[in-house]
Every structure is written in structure tokens, then in C-alpha cells.
Design an enzyme around this catalytic site. Structure first.
Site, short mmCIF file in Angstrom:
data_model
loop_
_atom_site.label_atom_id
_atom_site.label_comp_id
_atom_site.label_asym_id
_atom_site.label_seq_id
_atom_site.Cartn_x
_atom_site.Cartn_y
_atom_site.Cartn_z
N ARG A 120 -12.41 -40.61 2.57
CA ARG A 120 -13.38 -40.62 3.53
C ARG A 120 -13.15 -42.11 3.99
O ARG A 120 -13.99 -43.09 3.92
CB ARG A 120 -14.79 -40.26 3.14
CG ARG A 120 -15.03 -39.00 3.14
CD ARG A 120 -15.23 -38.39 4.63
NE ARG A 120 -15.62 -37.01 4.70
CZ ARG A 120 -16.58 -36.44 4.81
NH1 ARG A 120 -17.96 -37.20 4.79
NH2 ARG A 120 -16.63 -35.24 4.95
N GLN A 125 -9.23 -40.49 9.33
CA GLN A 125 -10.26 -39.35 10.05
C GLN A 125 -9.37 -38.33 10.66
O GLN A 125 -9.71 -37.39 11.00
CB GLN A 125 -11.25 -40.04 11.09
CG GLN A 125 -12.19 -40.98 10.25
CD GLN A 125 -13.10 -42.01 11.33
OE1 GLN A 125 -12.79 -41.92 12.49
NE2 GLN A 125 -14.07 -42.57 10.58
N ASP A 128 -9.01 -35.17 8.50
CA ASP A 128 -9.93 -34.69 7.86
C ASP A 128 -10.46 -33.45 8.41
O ASP A 128 -10.98 -33.17 9.53
CB ASP A 128 -11.24 -35.73 8.18
CG ASP A 128 -12.34 -35.46 7.18
OD1 ASP A 128 -12.29 -34.45 6.53
OD2 ASP A 128 -13.44 -36.14 7.04
N SER A 131 -14.24 -32.61 8.16
CA SER A 131 -15.27 -32.77 9.45
C SER A 131 -14.96 -31.97 10.68
O SER A 131 -15.80 -31.60 11.30
CB SER A 131 -14.66 -34.46 9.89
OG SER A 131 -15.25 -35.24 8.61
N TYR A 225 -20.00 -39.54 0.63
CA TYR A 225 -20.43 -38.14 0.39
C TYR A 225 -21.86 -38.50 -0.21
O TYR A 225 -22.10 -39.46 -0.91
CB TYR A 225 -19.58 -37.38 -0.45
CG TYR A 225 -18.43 -36.82 0.05
CD1 TYR A 225 -18.19 -35.66 0.85
CD2 TYR A 225 -17.14 -37.69 -0.12
CE1 TYR A 225 -16.86 -35.35 1.20
CE2 TYR A 225 -16.19 -37.37 0.28
CZ TYR A 225 -15.80 -36.08 0.86
OH TYR A 225 -14.60 -35.69 1.48
#
Length: 527
Positions: A120, A125, A128, A131, A225
């Protein structure tokens, strides 16, 4: 290398790990792409589209025998056996909960990159998939709740009567929770949300929802998280959930802890206290469930008429969009591990992103990776440093000594004298224009001072436009100069000076704004 895109074997799974658009990009990276026949049909991607993109549609055995295999769900035993020994596999693995799977993959000497183990951090990103799928899942959760709910989400006043808006409560404000908040709010519902991480309150409020805080010390995240709650927090949260359950119509729970069963948030008593016809969507049903009584992949109706939805395939219920986002994440990974665009995978284990995703390599289990600390919590303010010596303390006291008020009066008097001289030697019409100028400075200061920092970039575009108007006005002033006399003579001189200064300053603002904007845009460009 040969890349194989295979059909998912899970019952009801309609997604595919590669789309025709991503296949075309893989071909440009130098890979030969094989697609299992019919792999994308359920996601509205026919074989013909893959062929046009440059792939070959082949049998199941040939696709699984590729050098690098792309799929979505963790492979089962028969699929592991179909992989070529020493091949590379890219898929979701659920490594924290699957030690046996990791051993089986290592036994085949496979190099496995887990798409659900992306660190993360900002740089990762684009890879990911958690997500990406959570975004779709949160949206679909609200759609499923609306389907089962027996009324409107938005309030209405009709000739037949008044319909109150639905009240939606979202537990957990990660990507799934924020997607659920945005969808419910756009449908007109009154939305409330809570999270164990207090730093998410601003995000919730920015989406039009009310953040419900727990009356206990909030938990902070060190890796992006949520963490397991303390006993005090859990007790305070239970009281809050009990109050919300009695009031709201729809509850959506998204709370999960990586590597552990999902925390229980709603008890049987809380569910029983809800109004008949209420709906609960438990997005954590696959990992134990946040709600007492939820059953994976089923809708359970309680004795008091509350429906508990435990679907575990919410992203897969939008297979075309989910496949597109998943394949884009995979494509970004392929670009990362193919730096030379020559169709060859080159892993860089010094890269925390690649190392974090690597779960097995050449017969060795490499999970878990070294920890990557990522904190979204605000940094604690630094304590003021004490003066080391008495001399340093005296110096600090001198620096903090306020300025003599008489100095301020002198400066104010000098400014007034300069203004008086300016008015005395300036044209008669300058005074009125100067008053307008001073008032615009005051108004502009208070208006711009109250603009949020996040809006300063678009505000720069507005100031550029204003500066353009200033330049035009100054040029117009130059055209009004007397044509029959020297530019530096008499009444022309102040107008000439002000016009030149105005053009200079406004031009600096315009060109500086363009330069800053270009530098900011470069931050969002790939490569």
C-alpha cells in the site's frame, strides 16, 4: 516469452485476467499472447476481438503451458499440475490464508506474483487489484441492497404521500466503503459511516456523508490497512452499532483484517433490533463475516424480516468492468517487470513493489516479504527544543521580543506621505481608480484567503485570466497616451509608468502560472 490468459474455473466466475485492449499492449511489449478459447465470453469479450488484438485463441492445455500465465483466482491442484515447471504465474493468491497453496506452487518451482499482495504505497496504486475490485464491490453492494430494499433511496413528496429518504450506514471506509458511500449518496440516501481509523473522517465528509466517531481512542494504521481493535474500542463500537442498527434502513459492512477472520460487528441482538424490511450487505462474508447470521453467497431473512446479503462475488457481478480494471492492473505490472519492452520478464527484487508481490520463486516460498511501513496517520508534533545554554535562552527571548509600536507608526506615516505625494502629482482621475484598486485588494485577500488549499491549482487558472485582462487594460492605457508629445512628458509619465509595471507584473504571473501548471501536469504523466 509466451503469455497465456486462461479461463477461470471457479463456479459462477465471469471475469477474465486479460481483455483485448490489454492483449494489444502486451503484444507491444514483445510478448506472444495465447488466450484460452472462450475465456472472455462471459465478460463480453469474444475470441474474435482477442484475435484482432494480436492474440491466438488456443486450447486449454496450450494456454496453461505458456511461460507466463495470467489468471484471477488462486489455482486449484489440477491447474497447478497443468503449469509448466519453472513458469511464472500472476494471479490473486490469498497468501496469508494459503500456506498449503504456497508449498504446492513452490514444489513446481514456479515464480508467483500475487496481485493481492501489492504494497500500500503510492507508486503501486496502479497495480492494486484489491482497490480496483473493492471499488466495484462497494458500488455493487449498494445496488444489491437497493434491489432488496422495498422503498426509494431518495426522499420524495408526491400527491400520494411523502416518502422519507433511506438511511444507510457504512462500516469501514476503505476503497469499498467509500465506493458504497458515494453510490448511496448519489441515489439520495442519508449516509453515515464509521471506521477504526479516525484519519478517514475527512474523506467521508468530503463525499457528503456523516462520520460517526466511536467514543474511544481511535486506531492508527502503519501499513494502510485497519488493525484489530482494542477491547475498549470494541466495547464503545458495539454501543455505537447498537444505536445505529435501530435507526438505519441499510447497513453495509466492509471491515476485514489481512490474514485474519473478519471482525464481528453486528450481533444477533443488533440485527433483531432493526426495522422489518431492512437490508444488510456483509462484504466480509467470505472471511467469516461481520454480521451474525450471514452465509456466504446467500441471502438470509431473519425472523423479524431483515435480509442479510452475503454475496462473495460482488465484483464478478459486473464482469466486463471488473475484467477491464483487473487486466489494467496486470498490464501495469507487466510494464514494470518488462523494462526493456523485449518480451522478457526481469524481476528486480530490490524494488519493494515487486518483492512485496513475490510469494514463491524457484522452489522457495518467499512470503512474507519485508515490511513496508506506510502511515496515513498525521505525524505527532515535535516537542519544542529546550535552550541548551543560558545565553541561548537570552537570544531566544530577544528574538521573540515584540517590535516597538512607534516603529509601526513611523512606517504608517511614511506610507501616508508617499500616497499624498502620489495623489498630488497624479492626474485628477487617479484617486477614484486608486480607491477601486485598494478595495479590490481587500476583497481579493479575504476571498482567496478562504479558498481551500486543494483548490489553489484551479484558482491559478482564474488568476491567469485576470492577469490577461490587466495586460489588455495596460496596453489600452498606452494607446491613450497623447500622440503629439513625448512619452515621458507631463501627464503621460505616470500613465506610462503604471502601464509598464502592470504589463510586467501580470506577464510574470501569466507565464509563471503556465510553468507551474506544466510542472504539476508532468507529475501525472506516465514515463
Amino acid at each position: 516469452m509466451i503469455v497465456g490468459i486462461v479461463r477461470e474455473s471457479s463456479v459462477g466466475e465471469k471475469r477474465v485476467a486479460g481483455t483485448p485492449q490489454s492483449v494489444a499492449q502486451l503484444v507491444k511489449l514483445g510478448y506472444e499472447v495465447l488466450v484460452e478459447q472462450g475465456a472472455g465470453i462471459a465478460a463480453a469479450f469474444p475470441d474474435a476481438d482477442y484475435a484482432i488484438a494480436g492474440a491466438r485463441c488456443v486450447s486449454q492445455e496450450e494456454a496453461w503451458a505458456a511461460d507466463l500465465v495470467l489468471k484471477i483466482n488462486p489455482p486449484i491442484d489440477s491447474e497447478i499440475a497443468a503449469l509448466k515447471e519453472g513458469a511464472t504465474l500472476i494471479a490473486m493468491i490469498a497468501a496469508p490464508r494459503s500456506p498449503e497453496l504456497l508449498e504446492a506452487l513452490a514444489a513446481r518451482k514456479l515464480t508467483v506474483l500475487a496481485m493481492d499482495s501489492v504494497p500500500r504505497i503510492s507508486r503501486a496504486q496502479s497495480l492494486d487489484v484489491i482497490s480496483s475490485m473493492a471499488n466495484i464491490g462497494g458500488y455493487r453492494a449498494v445496488v444489491e441492497a437497493a434491489h432488496e430494499f422495498g422503498s426509494f433511496f431518495t426522499g420524495q413528496v408526491t400527491a400520494a404521500g411523502k416518502v422519507p429518504p433511506a438511511k444507510v450506514f457504512v462500516s469501514g471506509t476503505g476503497v469499498a466503503g467509500l465506493a458504497a458511500i458515494g453510490t448511496a449518496h448519489s441515489l439520495g440516501a442519508i449516509v453515515r459511516a464509521t471506521d477504526i481509523r479516525a484519519e478517514t473522517a475527512e474523506q467521508v465528509q468530503s463525499m457528503g456523508a456523516q462520520f460517526v466517531a466511536v467514543e474511544a481512542a481511535s486506531q492508527q494504521s502503519s501499513d494502510g490497512y485497519a488493525k484489530e481493535a482494542s477491547e475498549d474500542y470494541a466495547a464503545a463500537a458495539a454501543r455505537m452499532y447498537a444505536e445505529q442498527a435501530k435507526d438505519v434502513d441499510i447497513i453495509i459492512t466492509t471491515a476485514q483484517i489481512p490474514g485474519r477472520p473478519a471482525p464481528r460487528l453486528l450481533t444477533e441482538e443488533m440485527v433483531a433490533s432493526m426495522k422489518p424490511g431492512s437490508v444488510i450487505v456483509d462484504m466480509a462474508a467470505a472471511s467469516g463475516g461481520n454480521v451474525a447470521g450471514s452465509v456466504p453467497d446467500q441471502i438470509v431473512t431473519t425472523p423479524n424480516g431483515v435480509k442479510i446479503i452475503g454475496y462473495t462475488d460482488l465484483p464478478g457481478r459486473l464482469p466486463t468492468q471488473a475484467s477491464t480494471l483487473f487486466s489494467n492492473n496486470v498490464l501495469n505490472l507487466m510494464k514494470l517487470i518488462t523494462p526493456d519492452k523485449d518480451g522478457l520478464v526481469k524481476l528486480d527484487l530490490e524494488d519493494v513493489v515487486q518483492r512485496g508481490m513475490l510469494v514463491t520463486q524457484a522452489g522457495e516460498v518467499t512470503w512474507p516479504p519485508p515490511a513496508v511501513s506506510v502511515s496515513a496517520a498525521p505525524a505527532a508534533p515535535a516537542a519544542p527544543a529546550a535552550a541548551a545554554t543560558p545565553g541561548a535562552a537570552d537570544a531566544a527571548a530577544k528574538e521573540k521580543k515584540p517590535r516597538d509600536p512607534r516603529v509601526n507608526y513611523v512606517l504608517l506615516g511614511l506610507c501616508a506621505a508617499v500616497l499624498l505625494l502620489l495623489f498630488f502629482f497624479s492626474p485628477s482621475g487617479l484617486l477614484g481608480h486608486f480607491m477601486v484598486f485598494m478595495l479590490s485588494i481587500v476583497v481579493g485577500f479575504y476571498v482567496i484567503g478562504n479558498v481551500s488549499h486543494s483548490l489553489h491549482t484551479p484558482l491559478m487558472s482564474v488568476t491567469n485570466a485576470i492577469s490577461g485582462i490587466i495586460v489588455v487594460g495596460c496596453l489600452l492605457g498606452l494607446t491613450l497616451l497623447d500622440q503629439g508629445t513625448s512619452l515621458f512628458a507631463g501627464a503621460n509619465l505616470p500613465l506610462l509608468i503604471l502601464s509598464v509595471i502592470g504589463i510586467l507584473l501580470a506577464s510574470i504571473n501569466i507565464f509563471g502560472g503556465f510553468l507551474v501548471t506544466q510542472r504539476m501536469l508532468k507529475m501525472f504523466r506516465r514515463g
